[in-house]
Design a protein around this motif. Structure first.
Motif, PDB file in Angstrom:
ATOM      1  N   ASP A   1      20.442 -28.849   2.768  1.00 23.35           N
ATOM      2  CA  ASP A   1      19.019 -28.645   3.071  1.00 23.35           C
ATOM      3  C   ASP A   1      18.453 -27.543   2.185  1.00 23.35           C
ATOM      4  O   ASP A   1      19.193 -26.704   1.667  1.00 23.35           O
ATOM      5  CB  ASP A   1      18.835 -28.226   4.541  1.00 23.35           C
ATOM      6  N   VAL A   2      17.134 -27.550   2.070  1.00 22.47           N
ATOM      7  CA  VAL A   2      16.429 -26.535   1.292  1.00 22.47           C
ATOM      8  C   VAL A   2      15.565 -25.714   2.238  1.00 22.47           C
ATOM      9  O   VAL A   2      15.002 -26.240   3.208  1.00 22.47           O
ATOM     10  CB  VAL A   2      15.566 -27.202   0.200  1.00 22.47           C
ATOM     11  N   LEU A   3      15.510 -24.397   1.989  1.00 28.69           N
ATOM     12  CA  LEU A   3      14.708 -23.491   2.829  1.00 28.69           C
ATOM     13  C   LEU A   3      13.343 -23.272   2.203  1.00 28.69           C
ATOM     14  O   LEU A   3      13.240 -22.944   1.026  1.00 28.69           O
ATOM     15  CB  LEU A   3      15.421 -22.152   2.974  1.00 28.69           C
ATOM     16  N   VAL A   4      12.306 -23.448   3.011  1.00 27.65           N
ATOM     17  CA  VAL A   4      10.935 -23.270   2.536  1.00 27.65           C
ATOM     18  C   VAL A   4      10.250 -22.227   3.401  1.00 27.65           C
ATOM     19  O   VAL A   4      10.452 -22.175   4.617  1.00 27.65           O
ATOM     20  CB  VAL A   4      10.178 -24.617   2.595  1.00 27.65           C
ATOM     21  N   LEU A   5       9.438 -21.374   2.774  1.00 31.68           N
ATOM     22  CA  LEU A   5       8.647 -20.367   3.489  1.00 31.68           C
ATOM     23  C   LEU A   5       7.167 -20.639   3.228  1.00 31.68           C
ATOM     24  O   LEU A   5       6.777 -20.892   2.085  1.00 31.68           O
ATOM     25  CB  LEU A   5       9.021 -18.965   3.012  1.00 31.68           C
ATOM     26  N   THR A   6       6.343 -20.597   4.297  1.00 35.88           N
ATOM     27  CA  THR A   6       4.957 -21.064   4.146  1.00 35.88           C
ATOM     28  C   THR A   6       3.904 -19.946   4.048  1.00 35.88           C
ATOM     29  O   THR A   6       2.719 -20.242   3.979  1.00 35.88           O
ATOM     30  CB  THR A   6       4.577 -21.996   5.329  1.00 35.88           C
ATOM     31  N   LYS A   7       4.330 -18.692   4.104  1.00 40.24           N
ATOM     32  CA  LYS A   7       3.406 -17.578   3.832  1.00 40.24           C
ATOM     33  C   LYS A   7       4.165 -16.528   3.036  1.00 40.24           C
ATOM     34  O   LYS A   7       5.383 -16.371   3.208  1.00 40.24           O
ATOM     35  CB  LYS A   7       2.886 -16.936   5.124  1.00 40.24           C
ATOM     36  N   PRO A   8       3.469 -15.790   2.172  1.00 39.35           N
ATOM     37  CA  PRO A   8       4.150 -14.720   1.429  1.00 39.35           C
ATOM     38  C   PRO A   8       4.527 -13.565   2.344  1.00 39.35           C
ATOM     39  O   PRO A   8       3.920 -13.360   3.394  1.00 39.35           O
ATOM     40  CB  PRO A   8       3.097 -14.283   0.409  1.00 39.35           C
ATOM     41  N   LEU A   9       5.532 -12.805   1.942  1.00 38.18           N
ATOM     42  CA  LEU A   9       5.974 -11.621   2.678  1.00 38.18           C
ATOM     43  C   LEU A   9       5.140 -10.405   2.259  1.00 38.18           C
ATOM     44  O   LEU A   9       4.398 -10.458   1.295  1.00 38.18           O
ATOM     45  CB  LEU A   9       7.451 -11.363   2.373  1.00 38.18           C
ATOM     46  N   GLY A  10       5.280  -9.332   3.029  1.00 38.19           N
ATOM     47  CA  GLY A  10       4.677  -8.065   2.588  1.00 38.19           C
ATOM     48  C   GLY A  10       3.473  -7.616   3.413  1.00 38.19           C
ATOM     49  O   GLY A  10       2.806  -6.646   3.039  1.00 38.19           O
ATOM     50  N   THR A  11       3.215  -8.284   4.559  1.00 39.45           N
ATOM     51  CA  THR A  11       2.031  -7.900   5.345  1.00 39.45           C
ATOM     52  C   THR A  11       2.138  -6.446   5.837  1.00 39.45           C
ATOM     53  O   THR A  11       1.157  -5.705   5.786  1.00 39.45           O
ATOM     54  CB  THR A  11       1.848  -8.837   6.558  1.00 39.45           C
ATOM     55  N   GLN A  12       3.324  -6.053   6.293  1.00 46.25           N
ATOM     56  CA  GLN A  12       3.450  -4.683   6.812  1.00 46.25           C
ATOM     57  C   GLN A  12       3.212  -3.657   5.705  1.00 46.25           C
ATOM     58  O   GLN A  12       2.513  -2.654   5.910  1.00 46.25           O
ATOM     59  CB  GLN A  12       4.842  -4.464   7.419  1.00 46.25           C
ATOM     60  N   VAL A  13       3.753  -3.928   4.543  1.00 44.18           N
ATOM     61  CA  VAL A  13       3.574  -3.005   3.417  1.00 44.18           C
ATOM     62  C   VAL A  13       2.091  -2.889   3.079  1.00 44.18           C
ATOM     63  O   VAL A  13       1.559  -1.794   2.893  1.00 44.18           O
ATOM     64  CB  VAL A  13       4.369  -3.484   2.184  1.00 44.18           C
ATOM     65  N   ALA A  14       1.405  -4.022   3.054  1.00 46.40           N
ATOM     66  CA  ALA A  14      -0.022  -4.020   2.711  1.00 46.40           C
ATOM     67  C   ALA A  14      -0.835  -3.226   3.734  1.00 46.40           C
ATOM     68  O   ALA A  14      -1.704  -2.435   3.376  1.00 46.40           O
ATOM     69  CB  ALA A  14      -0.545  -5.455   2.615  1.00 46.40           C
ATOM     70  N   VAL A  15      -0.533  -3.417   5.016  1.00 43.19           N
ATOM     71  CA  VAL A  15      -1.272  -2.720   6.079  1.00 43.19           C
ATOM     72  C   VAL A  15      -1.019  -1.218   5.994  1.00 43.19           C
ATOM     73  O   VAL A  15      -1.940  -0.407   6.077  1.00 43.19           O
ATOM     74  CB  VAL A  15      -0.871  -3.269   7.467  1.00 43.19           C
ATOM     75  N   ASN A  16       0.235  -0.836   5.746  1.00 44.40           N
ATOM     76  CA  ASN A  16       0.551   0.590   5.652  1.00 44.40           C
ATOM     77  C   ASN A  16      -0.057   1.223   4.401  1.00 44.40           C
ATOM     78  O   ASN A  16      -0.644   2.303   4.473  1.00 44.40           O
ATOM     79  CB  ASN A  16       2.065   0.794   5.673  1.00 44.40           C
ATOM     80  N   ALA A  17       0.056   0.535   3.278  1.00 42.18           N
ATOM     81  CA  ALA A  17      -0.504   1.080   2.025  1.00 42.18           C
ATOM     82  C   ALA A  17      -1.997   1.339   2.208  1.00 42.18           C
ATOM     83  O   ALA A  17      -2.537   2.336   1.734  1.00 42.18           O
ATOM     84  CB  ALA A  17      -0.257   0.101   0.881  1.00 42.18           C
ATOM     85  N   HIS A  18      -2.652   0.445   2.950  1.00 43.39           N
ATOM     86  CA  HIS A  18      -4.091   0.590   3.175  1.00 43.39           C
ATOM     87  C   HIS A  18      -4.383   1.845   3.987  1.00 43.39           C
ATOM     88  O   HIS A  18      -5.352   2.569   3.712  1.00 43.39           O
ATOM     89  CB  HIS A  18      -4.616  -0.660   3.885  1.00 43.39           C
ATOM     90  N   GLN A  19      -3.514   2.141   4.968  1.00 48.20           N
ATOM     91  CA  GLN A  19      -3.699   3.373   5.754  1.00 48.20           C
ATOM     92  C   GLN A  19      -3.478   4.603   4.872  1.00 48.20           C
ATOM     93  O   GLN A  19      -4.106   5.641   5.064  1.00 48.20           O
ATOM     94  CB  GLN A  19      -2.721   3.394   6.942  1.00 48.20           C
ATOM     95  N   TRP A  20      -2.597   4.462   3.886  1.00 48.17           N
ATOM     96  CA  TRP A  20      -2.240   5.613   3.047  1.00 48.17           C
ATOM     97  C   TRP A  20      -3.350   5.996   2.077  1.00 48.17           C
ATOM     98  O   TRP A  20      -3.290   7.066   1.470  1.00 48.17           O
ATOM     99  CB  TRP A  20      -0.953   5.330   2.289  1.00 48.17           C
ATOM    100  N   LEU A  21      -4.347   5.141   1.925  1.00 50.40           N
ATOM    101  CA  LEU A  21      -5.463   5.493   1.029  1.00 50.40           C
ATOM    102  C   LEU A  21      -6.057   6.828   1.450  1.00 50.40           C
ATOM    103  O   LEU A  21      -6.557   7.579   0.628  1.00 50.40           O
ATOM    104  CB  LEU A  21      -6.547   4.395   1.070  1.00 50.40           C
ATOM    105  N   ASP A  22      -5.966   7.148   2.745  1.00 45.27           N
ATOM    106  CA  ASP A  22      -6.548   8.408   3.250  1.00 45.27           C
ATOM    107  C   ASP A  22      -5.475   9.472   3.496  1.00 45.27           C
ATOM    108  O   ASP A  22      -5.743  10.472   4.154  1.00 45.27           O
ATOM    109  CB  ASP A  22      -7.306   8.158   4.560  1.00 45.27           C
ATOM    110  N   GLN A  23      -4.229   9.222   3.035  1.00 40.34           N
ATOM    111  CA  GLN A  23      -3.165  10.204   3.271  1.00 40.34           C
ATOM    112  C   GLN A  23      -2.565  10.628   1.915  1.00 40.34           C
ATOM    113  O   GLN A  23      -1.590  10.036   1.458  1.00 40.34           O
ATOM    114  CB  GLN A  23      -2.086   9.609   4.185  1.00 40.34           C
ATOM    115  N   PRO A  24      -3.176  11.648   1.294  1.00 41.68           N
ATOM    116  CA  PRO A  24      -2.815  12.022  -0.093  1.00 41.68           C
ATOM    117  C   PRO A  24      -1.313  12.046  -0.365  1.00 41.68           C
ATOM    118  O   PRO A  24      -0.852  11.405  -1.320  1.00 41.68           O
ATOM    119  CB  PRO A  24      -3.431  13.423  -0.224  1.00 41.68           C
ATOM    120  N   GLU A  25      -0.529  12.727   0.467  1.00 40.24           N
ATOM    121  CA  GLU A  25       0.891  12.876   0.087  1.00 40.24           C
ATOM    122  C   GLU A  25       1.599  11.522   0.108  1.00 40.24           C
ATOM    123  O   GLU A  25       2.508  11.267  -0.685  1.00 40.24           O
ATOM    124  CB  GLU A  25       1.608  13.917   0.952  1.00 40.24           C
TER     125      GLU A  25
END
Lengths: 347, 347
Positions: free
Chosen positions: B140-164
């Motif tokens: 069988d072949v494994l298929v994924l139907t959405k890209p990964l990385g949602t948590q990283v994207a959400v956190n990076a967005h919060q970091w826009l206001d956290q300089p360090e």
């Protein structure tokens, strides 16, 4: 739970009833979750489960195909307390589900500042398995299957450690009586309304609801508002856990218990029965008290009022008769003073 | 949600499947609730609903008979904010339910320190309507139907206001790109997996799960562990929202994104398909992207690995191929670089 966020079928009813694509069947389901109100985690689990199932029982449904458990663990508890408390709460919930002939096969747990416990109950029914809560007719009799006053009992118990609160009520009740009432309230809240649900069919109930957060009058009003016929509910009698009316009075009607709006948790069913069936319903509830079902003397049922022609509202008469319901096992409980003797108003 | 508190049928699966008393039918249901992770209340409602329904879609179920909504309003919000935020969240949830061909007819709302949003999805199915997630076979072949990385994207967005925090990642991504990735993640999380659920039947999927809190590898392991046959899942390719792999690397693998254990919310379906069907499944997912279904270019599907004989575990190969998935509407998205070109590993 009236299906709060609902539109269409569910609204105003304790459950939502969804017609299915398959041969005349309906999906009936309900959800409820809240915060602990008793100290015993195991009993809290039982109460939460009884409270969820109660919405099915209010429709005369005695079976439940599946339950889901909704839990949150408090971030403020240390690991040790979590490991002591949460398994007990889960076990209480599961045991009550098993007593209801169903089981818990799923759920979700999160971390939260406060502990949350609740669940979802679902059943797929044929039309004859549930009783739509809209069939009351003038002449029907109103029956309540658990005494009122759970909130007062739970609060009075907390006040044992709050002197200025306690001083307000110590003239009308002893600490021992408060502890007894608290125990009684706890067992009452943990009692399934399943027996009543079964008897609703046997005695041709016309409508029912369960008494929870809005208090007896609040839920009676909700039920009256849904009736097909132009009826009004008139409540003459209030079965109340012993001494709780006195406490409510002593603290200046803080709870509005006698006004019918004191919140109950996992309260009894308010059932509209044909006049000739009501007394039989009550005596059968009483005779099944103290069975495996878990209902002690505080179980049973009380005739509390009548259905008249009217504008789909409920009211409590001026100076209703207070039926003091003694704790199970007490002297008084073994006398016959919580039998469903129709009050003068009804004869 | 693996049916966490469950025992018996539900355990390890995304839903519980309850055989009913009525003609071969089963009740399939799932519940999920969590805390807001995006700022837009309407989108948060959509994401919560998509996340609940995803457990049904993972079993190839495309219909839902009923949803209940679970909500808590934060006691820390003032009246004005509550009245602005909660109706939008409820509306987003309802709109997503409607997009899924179902509706919300009940629920429960409480007050809580934190906002909670979630729900329950239930459906009564004939056996042919769902695909038990245990039929994977070697080849069988494994298929994924959405890209990964949602948590990283959400956190990076919060970091826009956290300089360090921001200083750690500013060398690998611009603020503009972070905002784009956040938008992309939000739309991806709000996208229903319903199209994929339908195609699972058309292309004879052998098993599937949805990718959420345990990350791709965690859920791949859960799925592998349930298989009837002795199989292992080997993952060669990781489709990831553009630049998120770089961010994860830049902050010292804080998220373990490339290791496959970064949490996702309302992620895609991981589907085991017969080898000869996988490419067709992917191209049909892609062709249905940007439809009413709501999937833009980030929709579609990617071949990510294969099923071998093995010990019912999943692993990601050393140095997996990272497929950078550009935001919808971007230049790159209009090229064909997120097509399911089988990687060398697969040929």
């Amino acid at each position: 739970t009236p299906a709060g966020t609902g539109s269409g079928p569910g609204v105003g009813m304790d459950c939502c009833v969804i017609p299915l694509r398959h041969g005349g069947l309906s999906l009936v389901q309900t959800t409820d979750f809240f915060y602990p109100l008793v100290e015993d985690p195991y009993m809290m689990g039982r109460i939460a489960c009884a409270n969820v199932l109660s919405d099915l029982y209010a429709m005369g449904i005695t079976e439940c195909d599946n339950m889901l458990m909704l839990l949150s663990v408090s971030q403020k508890m240390n690991e040790k307390d979590r490991e002591r408390v949460m398994p007990l709460m889960i076990r209480g919930f599961r045991d009550a589900a098993e007593e209801g002939g169903t089981s818990v096969t799923g759920g979700q747990t999160v971390i939260n500042p406060w502990i949350i416990v609740g669940g979802v109950a679902s059943v797929v029914c044929q039309p004859n398995e549930f009783i739509m809560p809209d069939g009351a007719v003038p002449g029907d009799v109103l029956v309540l299957t658990k005494p009122l006053g759970t909130q007062v009992a739970v609060n009075a118990h907390q006040w044992l450690d709050q002197p200025e609160r306690w001083n307000k009520i110590k003239l009308v009740i002893t600490k021992e009586e408060v502890k007894e009432a608290y125990q009684e309230a706890m067992f009452s809240m943990a009692t399934l309304n399943r027996t009543a649900a079964g008897l609703m069919h046997k005695f041709q109930a016309h409508a029912a609801t369960d008494v929870t957060g809005f208090g007896l009058l609040g839920h009676a009003n909700n039920l009256a508002a849904q009736q097909r016929n132009e009826v009004a509910f008139v409540i003459h009698n209030l079965p109340i856990l012993a001494k709780m009316a006195a406490i409510s009075k002593a603290c200046g009607n803080l709870f509005n218990l006698v006004q019918g709006t004191s919140a109950e948790t996992s309260g009894g069913l308010l059932v509209c029965l044909p006049r000739e069936q009501a007394a039989k319903f009550c005596s059968e509830m009483k005779s099944q008290s103290g069975n495996a079902g878990g209902q002690g003397p505080a179980g049973g049922a009380w005739i509390i009022g009548i259905v008249e022609k009217g504008d789909r509202r409920a009211r409590i008469i001026d100076k209703p008769r207070i039926i003091e319901v003694p704790p199970r096992g007490s002297q008084a409980a073994n006398q016959d003073n919580n039998s469903p003797a129709p009050s003068p108003n009804l004869s």
